[in-house]
Each structure stands twice: as C-alpha cells, then as structure tokens.
Design an enzyme around this catalytic site. Structure first.
Site, PDB file in Angstrom:
ATOM      1  N   THR A 186      -1.346  -0.851  -4.403  1.00 30.83           N
ATOM      2  CA  THR A 186      -2.254   0.282  -4.576  1.00 30.83           C
ATOM      3  C   THR A 186      -1.622   1.519  -3.951  1.00 30.83           C
ATOM      4  O   THR A 186      -0.815   1.422  -3.024  1.00 30.83           O
ATOM      5  CB  THR A 186      -3.612   0.041  -3.894  1.00 30.83           C
ATOM      6  OG1 THR A 186      -3.402  -0.092  -2.470  1.00 30.83           O
ATOM      7  CG2 THR A 186      -4.286  -1.200  -4.427  1.00 30.83           C
ATOM      8  N   GLU A 232       0.842  -1.188   0.000  1.00 27.59           N
ATOM      9  CA  GLU A 232       0.000   0.000   0.000  1.00 27.59           C
ATOM     10  C   GLU A 232       0.884   1.248   0.000  1.00 27.59           C
ATOM     11  O   GLU A 232       1.767   1.383   0.859  1.00 27.59           O
ATOM     12  CB  GLU A 232      -0.901   0.047   1.240  1.00 27.59           C
ATOM     13  CG  GLU A 232      -2.021  -0.967   1.258  1.00 27.59           C
ATOM     14  CD  GLU A 232      -2.970  -0.737   2.433  1.00 27.59           C
ATOM     15  OE1 GLU A 232      -4.163  -1.035   2.273  1.00 27.59           O
ATOM     16  OE2 GLU A 232      -2.527  -0.269   3.500  1.00 27.59           O
ATOM     17  N   CYS A 233       0.663   2.135  -0.942  1.00 22.88           N
ATOM     18  CA  CYS A 233       1.348   3.425  -1.005  1.00 22.88           C
ATOM     19  C   CYS A 233       2.864   3.234  -0.928  1.00 22.88           C
ATOM     20  O   CYS A 233       3.483   2.779  -1.881  1.00 22.88           O
ATOM     21  CB  CYS A 233       0.832   4.361   0.087  1.00 22.88           C
ATOM     22  SG  CYS A 233       1.208   6.106  -0.218  1.00 22.88           S
ATOM     23  N   GLY A 234       3.506   3.556   0.204  1.00 22.90           N
ATOM     24  CA  GLY A 234       4.945   3.363   0.314  1.00 22.90           C
ATOM     25  C   GLY A 234       5.360   1.929   0.082  1.00 22.90           C
ATOM     26  O   GLY A 234       6.411   1.654  -0.525  1.00 22.90           O
TER      27      GLY A 234
END
Length: 436
Positions: free
Chosen positions: A427, A327-329
């Site tokens: 994501t 997720e993200c990072g």
C-alpha cells in the site's frame, strides 16, 4: 497526578518541535518525569521526543483513532509529572470531513483531553498583528483553552516589546521570547525532519535547545499553566491486529517509518518481532511467518538496495511460501523498478509489478480509508483500514490486482489502491488503525 499541555502554533515551520524538545529536556534535567505525544500522523517527531525525555512517544490522531484508543495511548503518561503533546500544522488545521473522533486537528486533542495550549508565535515581519493572530486562535473554538504564547525568532528588543505590549493588552500571557538562534535548527529533507537516529549529535542539539529556552522562557510559569488530568481506563485498548505471530521487520535508514503504537500493539498481542537490515544485505528471518517492509527513504539508497543480492534473493524465497507486505517505500521496493531523482532506474525485488519514479516529483499527502478487496497480513477482505499517505513518487506502472478501494478524507476515490500478487501485498498509505 500529571499535568498536560499542548504545544501548537498558527502554522507549520514555526518552532513547535524545537520548543517541545527544549521544554522536555529542561524539565527532565530538573528531575521531572516528562511524557511526550505527537498529534497527527508523523513518524519522525516521536523519536526526537524519546531522545529528549528518555521515554517512548506515540502518535495520537483524532481522524484515525477513536477516543478509547487515544485514552489507552495517553494512559502511559499517568506516572509522569508533565505531559507534552506536540501538535501538527496549525492548531485548527485538519481535514474537511470528520473521521473517527475528529478532523485530525491538534485542537481536537486539546479539547478531548482538557489540556491547555501553548502557542509558538513567529512574529517575523509583523508586530502587533501577532497579538491579533493569537487572540483569534484563543477565541476560535470554545472548548480549546489558550495558556499563553512563546515568541520565536524575535528580531530585536524593540520588536519584542511591541509584540509583548499588544499581547498583554489582549490578555494573553507571554511565557518568553526567543531571539534567532541557528545552532538549534533541526535539519530537514523532503519528507520533513531528518530522523533522530541519523543525527549523531542529537543529544547535544537538544541540550543546547534546552539551555537556550531556559534562558529566555519562564519554565515555571509554563509548568503552572498545565492542567491536571486523570485518564479514564480504556477497556478496548489498541485497535491493531498484528500481521503474524513472528514478524520479520525491515529496519534501517531506508525502512524506518513505523508508528510506535503499531509495534507496541503487535507485541502486546503476543507477536514477536525480529528486525533485519536490507541496507546491510540481510534477509528476513527464515523462522518468521510474515515479513513487513515499512516506509522510509528507499529512493536515497536505491542503488545499494538493487545491489544487495542476499537481501533480494532472501526476500523472494520468503515470499514463495509466506506473506510479505510493504508500506509506501517498502511497497516501492517490492516492485520491479524505482527511478531516483537523477533519473536513474534501479531494479527492485520484483515481487510486484509496481514501477515508481522520483524523477518528476509530485506530492501525495493525506489521510486514507481503505476497504480491502483482498486479504493482507492481519486483515481480511472487507476490513476498513485507516492510514496516512505522504510521498513524492509517481506511479509509472501498477499492473497487479488492486488490493483495496481507497478514499481520501473527503470520500473521493484515489488511484493509489495498492496491489497484490501471490503472497506479496503493498500500500502507499501507512496503517494507523482498523475501524472497529
């Protein structure tokens, strides 16, 4: 029966977190059981709440969560003496379109639960106008009740007197006034406050805030303004599916953005969680059936991540046979390269073709509704996932197959679709809940 209050303000940066932590610690020091919540998608404040109260805090979110989920989450406060819900942004600030049970505004939670609002007002650069702002917030929405205000960063006794008189004339209670006090300021960075676990002196900081607020705020009056409440049992509980039975979770200073309710929901569903630290060059548990890399600050540790061969090779070996999600990072680390703010490119794990850069920062912020075009751990094709995106990276390349069709809160399609390749998925948004 517990009593509830919402701590809010006209805008961000006024002092909501500091007041919430100070009240929580001061009442805890008096022997009261204090339960805190965070309204909205914030990963950092709940850890500060837990440090102040000694009890886990979770997010409650009217855009992403239905009323049953919110009722289930606030149910943990039924054994407390006082419940404090810290708001986000300004009291009525949310998105333009209604989500599952609201727009994400703090006012939604206040009205839904019947908890009065304590406003933190910063009257810097004004005097009587502060009363007009408070009165406008009081009268803006009929279902939201204002308990009173706490003034913050008051310049002088004369300044305080002018503001107090105006608020009294408007029929608004003033619980106290805080002069400027730099010693209780919480340090910040580009995604908000520096995390609680990164601050060795967090206990002393909260104690000082509690002492300072106790000297200037009528704690008994604030406590009396809270509304007694009893939560109705929620039959459905949390709407969160664990990504696997045994989850290897990356957890350290670079991978720390996980909503507390997500981890609790996974465990409640019978999942086991084993943590590992990529920064300590640890690989995911070989006995796990799924690996999850949450967001955080990988850009601050990109060089170390790139140099940690055991982590990178261990993750690649894991992904040969089992799913890995970022997720993200975490998604950025699954990619091929991450360019830091100094323009230096660092090789990442290469499980996906994603390339990202912080050299030219651009803020991506907002709620996300994703319809999965491919499966990801815990969710099948067609699942509708609600989450929130907040980062400053830009996409240099995202060549793999899109994971989802992603919309923002207005319904507009956005480019941050996430992607998948083999057993790896990622994501840019952080998952909050799945539509029932």
């Amino acid at each position: 029966m517990p009593a509830g209050l919402v701590i809010s303000a006209p805008a961000s940066g006024v002092g909501k977190t500091t007041l919430t932590l100070a009240l929580a610690r001061a009442w805890r020091n008096c022997g009261l059981r204090v339960q805190s919540f965070k309204s909205g998608p914030d990963y950092i404040d709940p850890a500060f709440h837990a440090a102040a109260t000694g009890r886990a805090s979770v997010n409650i979110d009217s855009w992403a969560m239905d009323r049953a989920t919110i009722a289930h989450l606030v149910g943990r406060g039924t054994d407390a003496d006082i419940v404090l819900a810290e708001g986000s942004m300004g009291l009525f600030d949310g998105v333009a379109a209604c989500g599952v049970s609201g727009t994400g505004a703090t006012a939604d939670i206040a009205e839904m639960l019947g908890w009065p609002v304590v406003l933190v007002i910063d009257p810097s650069g004004q005097a009587q106008t502060a009363a007009a702002i408070a009165a406008g917030l009081r009268d803006y929405r009929a279902g939201v009740r204002l308990a009173g205000v706490v003034l913050n960063r008051v310049a002088s006794p004369r300044h305080e007197d002018l503001v107090r008189r105006a608020l009294n004339d408007a029929g608004i209670a003033v619980f106290g006034a805080l002069p400027r006090h730099a010693e209780i300021s919480l340090p910040k960075r580009h995604l908000g406050l520096v995390q609680a676990e990164e601050q060795a002196e967090i206990g002393k900081l909260i104690d000082e805030a509690a002492r300072f607020v106790s000297e200037h705020v009528d704690l008994d009056a604030v406590l009396r303004s809270a509304a007694a409440w009893s939560v109705q049992p929620a039959a459905n509980g949390l709407n969160v599916t664990p990504p696997g039975q045994r989850i290897a979770l990356a957890r350290d200073a670079a991978f720390s953005f996980v909503y507390p309710h997500m981890l609790e929901a996974w465990r409640a569903a019978g999942a086991e969680i084993s943590t590992f630290s990529p920064l300590a060059d640890e690989a995911p548990d070989a006995s796990a059936d799924v690996c999850w890399l949450p967001g955080g600050y990988p850009e601050l540790h990109a060089g170390k991540i790139a140099a940690n061969a055991r982590f990178r090779s261990g993750l690649r070996a894991f992904a040969e046979t089992r799913p890995v999600h970022g997720e993200c990072g975490g998604y950025m680390v699954l990619g091929t390269a991450l360019t830091d703010a100094d323009g230096i490119s660092h090789e990442m794990t290469g499980l996906l073709g994603l390339e990202t850069s912080f050299a030219k920062r651009r803020m991506h912020l907002g709620y996300r509704l994703a319809a999965l075009a491919a499966p990801m751990p815990g969710h099948q094709v067609g699942a509708r996932l609600r989450g929130h995106e907040f980062h400053y990276s830009t996409i240099v390349a995202q060549p793999d197959t899109p994971l989802a069709v992603v919309h923002d809160a207005t319904g507009a399609v956005i480019a941050e679709t996430g992607s998948w390749r083999g057993h790896a998925t990622g994501t840019f948004f952080h998952l909050i809940a799945e539509d029932r």
